[in-house]
Design a protein around this motif. Structure first.
Motif, PDB file in Angstrom:
ATOM      1  N   ALA A  24       0.826  -1.212   0.000  1.00 13.42           N
ATOM      2  CA  ALA A  24       0.000   0.000   0.000  1.00 13.42           C
ATOM      3  C   ALA A  24       0.857   1.257   0.000  1.00 13.42           C
ATOM      4  N   MET A  25       1.948   1.246   0.752  1.00 15.86           N
ATOM      5  CA  MET A  25       2.848   2.402   0.773  1.00 15.86           C
ATOM      6  C   MET A  25       3.420   2.690  -0.605  1.00 15.86           C
ATOM      7  N   LEU A  26       3.642   1.624  -1.378  1.00 18.84           N
ATOM      8  CA  LEU A  26       4.225   1.788  -2.706  1.00 18.84           C
ATOM      9  C   LEU A  26       3.172   2.019  -3.785  1.00 18.84           C
ATOM     10  N   GLY A  27       1.914   2.124  -3.365  1.00 22.71           N
ATOM     11  CA  GLY A  27       0.848   2.380  -4.326  1.00 22.71           C
ATOM     12  C   GLY A  27       0.346   1.138  -5.028  1.00 22.71           C
ATOM     13  N   ASN A  31      -3.741  -5.174  -1.362  1.00 21.53           N
ATOM     14  CA  ASN A  31      -3.882  -4.862   0.052  1.00 21.53           C
ATOM     15  C   ASN A  31      -5.354  -4.676   0.376  1.00 21.53           C
ATOM     16  N   PHE A  32      -5.653  -4.680   1.667  1.00 20.23           N
ATOM     17  CA  PHE A  32      -7.033  -4.584   2.137  1.00 20.23           C
ATOM     18  C   PHE A  32      -7.253  -3.247   2.833  1.00 20.23           C
ATOM     19  N   ALA A  33      -8.502  -2.975   3.164  1.00 22.77           N
ATOM     20  CA  ALA A  33      -8.832  -1.745   3.880  1.00 22.77           C
ATOM     21  C   ALA A  33      -8.069  -1.663   5.201  1.00 22.77           C
ATOM     22  N   ILE A  34      -7.938  -2.803   5.901  1.00 24.73           N
ATOM     23  CA  ILE A  34      -7.244  -2.795   7.186  1.00 24.73           C
ATOM     24  C   ILE A  34      -5.793  -2.370   7.029  1.00 24.73           C
ATOM     25  N   ASP A  35      -5.182  -2.746   5.905  1.00 26.78           N
ATOM     26  CA  ASP A  35      -3.791  -2.358   5.629  1.00 26.78           C
ATOM     27  C   ASP A  35      -3.699  -0.868   5.311  1.00 26.78           C
ATOM     28  N   ARG A  36      -4.632  -0.382   4.493  1.00 25.12           N
ATOM     29  CA  ARG A  36      -4.628   1.037   4.129  1.00 25.12           C
ATOM     30  C   ARG A  36      -4.917   1.915   5.340  1.00 25.12           C
ATOM     31  N   GLU A  37      -5.769   1.433   6.240  1.00 26.87           N
ATOM     32  CA  GLU A  37      -6.038   2.185   7.467  1.00 26.87           C
ATOM     33  C   GLU A  37      -4.785   2.271   8.334  1.00 26.87           C
ATOM     34  N   GLN A  48       5.894  11.488   5.472  1.00 30.51           N
ATOM     35  CA  GLN A  48       6.679  11.092   4.299  1.00 30.51           C
ATOM     36  C   GLN A  48       6.895   9.582   4.231  1.00 30.51           C
ATOM     37  N   VAL A  49       6.001   8.808   4.830  1.00 31.18           N
ATOM     38  CA  VAL A  49       6.210   7.363   4.869  1.00 31.18           C
ATOM     39  C   VAL A  49       6.269   6.765   3.467  1.00 31.18           C
ATOM     40  N   ARG A  50       5.450   7.256   2.548  1.00 29.13           N
ATOM     41  CA  ARG A  50       5.485   6.713   1.189  1.00 29.13           C
ATOM     42  C   ARG A  50       6.793   7.083   0.485  1.00 29.13           C
ATOM     43  N   THR A  51       7.297   8.280   0.759  1.00 33.46           N
ATOM     44  CA  THR A  51       8.588   8.684   0.206  1.00 33.46           C
ATOM     45  C   THR A  51       9.696   7.776   0.733  1.00 33.46           C
ATOM     46  N   LEU A  52       9.613   7.457   2.019  1.00 31.44           N
ATOM     47  CA  LEU A  52      10.594   6.562   2.625  1.00 31.44           C
ATOM     48  C   LEU A  52      10.516   5.175   1.998  1.00 31.44           C
ATOM     49  N   ALA A  53       9.297   4.676   1.780  1.00 38.20           N
ATOM     50  CA  ALA A  53       9.132   3.360   1.163  1.00 38.20           C
ATOM     51  C   ALA A  53       9.726   3.340  -0.238  1.00 38.20           C
ATOM     52  N   ARG A  54       9.493   4.407  -1.005  1.00 30.81           N
ATOM     53  CA  ARG A  54      10.054   4.466  -2.357  1.00 30.81           C
ATOM     54  C   ARG A  54      11.575   4.552  -2.324  1.00 30.81           C
TER      55      ARG A  54
END
Length: 270
Positions: A24-27, A31-37, A48-54
């Motif tokens: 989910a972090m990487l787009g 994944n499920f709703a529970i993961d996105r939550e 910036q968690v998604r930036t960190l994941a990338r």
């Protein structure tokens, strides 16, 4: 991915999965709703968690290309997660056709998607396994079919060891894989640190304990560097993830410690 749609029976849709959260972090879409939550809660702690994941994913690509250039043609990717853009086999085989890759994960969704992705690739496979059981992974028939331990092998531990508690002995896990490696063996890893952003690391650790399938144990730079015992770190050593051999100078952030994950690559001591 629709919640509960075609899931293996062992998947608990009420608990966020580490592998699916990273997807989910990487787009990704697996994944499920529970993961996105859970990722939304993570983002509230660190925007910036998604930036960190990338950035972590980009390091993986750079490390694999470096290892291929260093003569490695075999890779074991521990805690490989759900397939997404820039998988190890894609990077390695683009640089060297015929490079062999064994993915290892204990998440049934990650394994199922990997099996589908790799069905027509004779030089890559997925093994169901838990990093806490090195002997079981190393003895897996599918791994033994592809990996020749008389030739150079790289073990990849990308954002996996911080899900190993002190009681589960992360150093012992690394040592078990190191002992299995040939003289020309390599280790690449990334690991969350609590050194410069202890409050963030503590909040994220609590989040994973409350919501996810595995807790997070962030560690100091010295603790992470000690995981490379028996390996010689290559330049630039153990550094924040965007600082490890960036492709372009503009990729280096003004404040690297905001990327609170260390990265390094080491070659086994002779």
């Amino acid at each position: 991915m629709p919640d509960g749609d075609g899931l293996p029976q062992v998947v608990d849709p009420g608990k966020a999965s580490v592998a699916r959260m990273y997807d989910a972090m990487l787009g990704g879409e697996h994944n499920f709703a529970i993961d996105r939550e859970a990722v939304a809660a993570f983002t509230a702690i660190d925007p910036q968690v998604r930036t960190l994941a990338r950035a972590n994913r980009a390091f993986l690509g750079r490390a694999v290309r470096f290892l291929v250039e260093s003569g490695v043609r075999q890779f074991i990717d521990l805690g490989s997660g759900i397939p997404t853009q820039g998988n190890v086999h894609e990077v390695a085989q683009a640089a060297c056709p015929g490079a062999r890759v064994v993915y290892v994960d204990n998440d049934p969704v990650a394994v199922a998607h990997s099996e589908a992705l790799l069905a027509d690739n004779p030089d890559a496979t997925i093994v169901t396994g838990d990093i806490r059981d090195p002997a079981g992974i190393l003895a897996a028939p599918r791994l033994r079919e592809l990996i020749d331990f008389d030739q150079p092998v790289a073990v990849l531990m990308i954002t996996i060891l911080h899900f190993i508690t002190p009681q589960e002995d992360p150093a012992g896990i690394v040592a078990a894989f190191r002992e299995a490696l040939p003289a020309d063996g390599w280790l690449a890893l990334t690991h969350a640190t609590d050194e410069d952003r202890p409050d963030t690391a503590a909040a994220v650790g609590q989040l994973y304990r409350d919501r996810a399938t595995s807790p997070v144990t962030a560690r100091s730079r010295a603790e992470i560097e000690s995981l490379f015992t028996g390996f010689e770190l290559v330049e630039p050593g153990l550094v924040y993830v965007p600082l490890w051999r960036p492709d372009r100078a503009e990729e280096v952030p003004d404040n690297p410690s905001q990327y609170w994950v260390y990265a390094g690559v080491g070659r086994k001591h002779a």
